[in-house]
Design a protein around this motif. Structure first.
Motif, short mmCIF file in Angstrom:
data_model
loop_
_atom_site.label_atom_id
_atom_site.label_comp_id
_atom_site.label_asym_id
_atom_site.label_seq_id
_atom_site.Cartn_x
_atom_site.Cartn_y
_atom_site.Cartn_z
N LEU A 183 0.84 -1.07 -0.20
CA LEU A 183 0.15 -0.01 0.01
C LEU A 183 0.91 1.14 -0.04
O LEU A 183 0.67 2.33 -0.71
N TRP A 184 2.04 1.06 0.67
CA TRP A 184 2.79 2.42 0.90
C TRP A 184 3.34 2.50 -0.45
O TRP A 184 3.72 3.86 -0.98
N GLN A 185 3.68 1.49 -1.27
CA GLN A 185 4.52 1.62 -2.45
C GLN A 185 3.51 2.27 -3.42
O GLN A 185 4.04 3.07 -4.12
N SER A 186 2.32 1.83 -3.63
CA SER A 186 1.26 2.32 -4.31
C SER A 186 1.22 3.90 -3.92
O SER A 186 0.79 4.57 -4.85
N TRP A 187 1.27 4.44 -2.75
CA TRP A 187 0.99 5.57 -2.54
C TRP A 187 2.20 6.56 -3.04
O TRP A 187 2.01 7.69 -3.56
N VAL A 188 3.44 5.93 -2.82
CA VAL A 188 4.47 6.69 -3.15
C VAL A 188 4.49 6.66 -4.74
O VAL A 188 4.79 8.00 -5.43
N GLU A 189 4.34 5.81 -5.56
CA GLU A 189 4.19 5.68 -7.11
C GLU A 189 3.18 6.57 -7.76
O GLU A 189 3.17 7.09 -8.57
N LEU A 190 2.00 6.67 -7.00
CA LEU A 190 0.78 7.41 -7.40
C LEU A 190 0.98 8.90 -6.94
O LEU A 190 0.76 9.71 -7.95
N LYS A 191 1.80 9.06 -6.12
CA LYS A 191 2.24 10.50 -5.77
C LYS A 191 3.26 10.90 -6.79
O LYS A 191 3.10 12.17 -7.17
N LYS A 192 4.22 10.21 -6.99
CA LYS A 192 5.21 10.52 -8.11
C LYS A 192 4.43 10.95 -9.48
O LYS A 192 4.90 11.96 -10.29
N MET A 193 3.49 10.10 -9.81
CA MET A 193 2.78 10.41 -11.07
C MET A 193 2.03 11.59 -11.20
O MET A 193 1.81 12.30 -12.01
N HIS A 194 1.36 11.84 -9.85
CA HIS A 194 0.50 13.14 -9.86
C HIS A 194 1.55 14.21 -9.99
O HIS A 194 1.35 15.05 -10.58
N GLN A 195 2.68 14.28 -9.25
CA GLN A 195 3.68 15.29 -9.36
C GLN A 195 4.40 15.63 -10.63
O GLN A 195 4.50 16.74 -11.24
N LYS A 196 4.59 14.20 -11.51
CA LYS A 196 5.03 14.67 -12.81
C LYS A 196 3.99 15.01 -13.64
O LYS A 196 4.45 15.95 -14.47
N LYS A 197 2.62 14.79 -13.50
CA LYS A 197 1.50 15.19 -14.43
C LYS A 197 1.55 16.73 -13.97
O LYS A 197 1.31 17.62 -14.89
N THR A 198 1.62 17.23 -12.81
CA THR A 198 1.38 18.39 -12.09
C THR A 198 2.37 19.32 -12.75
O THR A 198 2.28 20.56 -13.40
N SER A 199 3.61 19.01 -12.75
CA SER A 199 4.87 19.59 -13.34
C SER A 199 4.64 19.83 -14.70
O SER A 199 5.26 20.81 -15.28
N SER A 200 4.18 19.00 -15.56
CA SER A 200 4.03 18.98 -16.99
C SER A 200 3.07 20.01 -17.48
O SER A 200 3.27 20.74 -18.14
N VAL A 201 2.12 20.18 -16.70
CA VAL A 201 0.94 21.09 -17.01
C VAL A 201 1.43 22.37 -16.51
O VAL A 201 1.23 23.21 -17.54
N LYS A 202 2.16 22.58 -15.68
CA LYS A 202 2.66 24.00 -15.49
C LYS A 202 3.70 24.25 -16.31
O LYS A 202 3.94 25.56 -16.40
N LYS A 203 4.74 23.40 -16.75
CA LYS A 203 5.52 23.74 -17.61
C LYS A 203 5.03 24.44 -18.99
O LYS A 203 5.37 24.96 -19.55
N PHE A 204 3.79 23.68 -19.60
CA PHE A 204 3.18 24.22 -20.57
C PHE A 204 2.07 25.53 -20.57
O PHE A 204 1.58 25.73 -21.52
N GLN A 205 2.02 25.86 -19.37
CA GLN A 205 0.90 27.01 -18.92
C GLN A 205 1.53 28.38 -19.53
O GLN A 205 2.78 28.64 -19.35
#
Length: 205
Positions: A183-205
């Motif tokens: 469960l902790w592994q899934s939490w960490v991986e989902l957090k990484k994916m969210h941060q990556k997506k958020t940073s990508s969105v901000k980069k193109f704004q």
């Protein structure tokens, strides 16, 4: 060495069977393994988990539905009779235990197989399955022991080190510890994916 520390033939045979399933799970997991050490470890666990659900708990459900373990013979029946020395509910028909085990065999066992596939094939739904399976495993442990503890544990035998620390604590604790880690592994991986997506969105704004 005192008599309470002696390991009988029934206990030795049951532990050997569990060790054989663990060895088979390790072999399958390593053969399927890919990616980092965490994913290879997860595959080893999931292969062992599926083997236990189908090879040990599946026959237990069948024996319980057609009669009970106490009146049954055979290798699997002898293993559950041995475990029943620590928790008598597994020897004689207990509705709560059998109900939980029906769900465990059918749902958890199937989820483990689907999750193995999702990890190996790198499917997008891998962590959805992983979280679902881990919650189911933890719920199974909760429903196995909480009703017993609320009634002051009349069926549990903790007078022997093997029954208390190996059968009850270790074998059940593993199904709390490893799902918790996954469960902790899934939490960490989902957090990484969210941060990556958020940073990508901000980069193109």
């Amino acid at each position: 060495m005192g008599a309470e520390w002696e390991l009988g033939a029934e206990a030795g045979g049951s532990l050997l069977l569990c060790a054989a399933l663990l060895a088979a799970g390790c072999a399958l997991g390593l053969r399927l393994g890919r990616g980092g050490a965490a994913d290879r470890g997860a595959l080893i666990w999931l292969c062992y988990d599926a083997l236990v659900h189908f090879a040990l708990e599946g026959p237990f459900v069948y024996l319980s539905l057609v009669g009970n373990v106490a009146n049954s013979d055979g290798l699997i029946a002898s293993l559950w009779k041995e475990y029943g020395k620590a928790d008598a509910r597994w020897v004689y028909f207990d509705p709560t235990i059998v109900s939980v085990e029906i769900l465990t065999v059918t749902l958890d066992g199937s989820l483990a197989l689907f999750l193995i596939y999702a990890i190996v094939k790198e499917k997008h739904y891998r962590h959805f399955l992983q979280i679902t399976l881990c919650v189911c495993e933890l719920y199974g442990c909760w429903m196995t022991f909480l009703p017993e503890w609320l009634t002051r544990s009349p069926n549990l035998n903790t007078s022997n080190w093997l029954y208390c620390w190996v059968y009850l604590f270790f074998f059940n604790g593993v199904w709390v510890l490893i799902p918790g880690l996954l469960l902790w592994q899934s939490w960490v991986e989902l957090k990484k994916m969210h941060q990556k997506k958020t940073s990508s969105v901000k980069k193109f704004q």
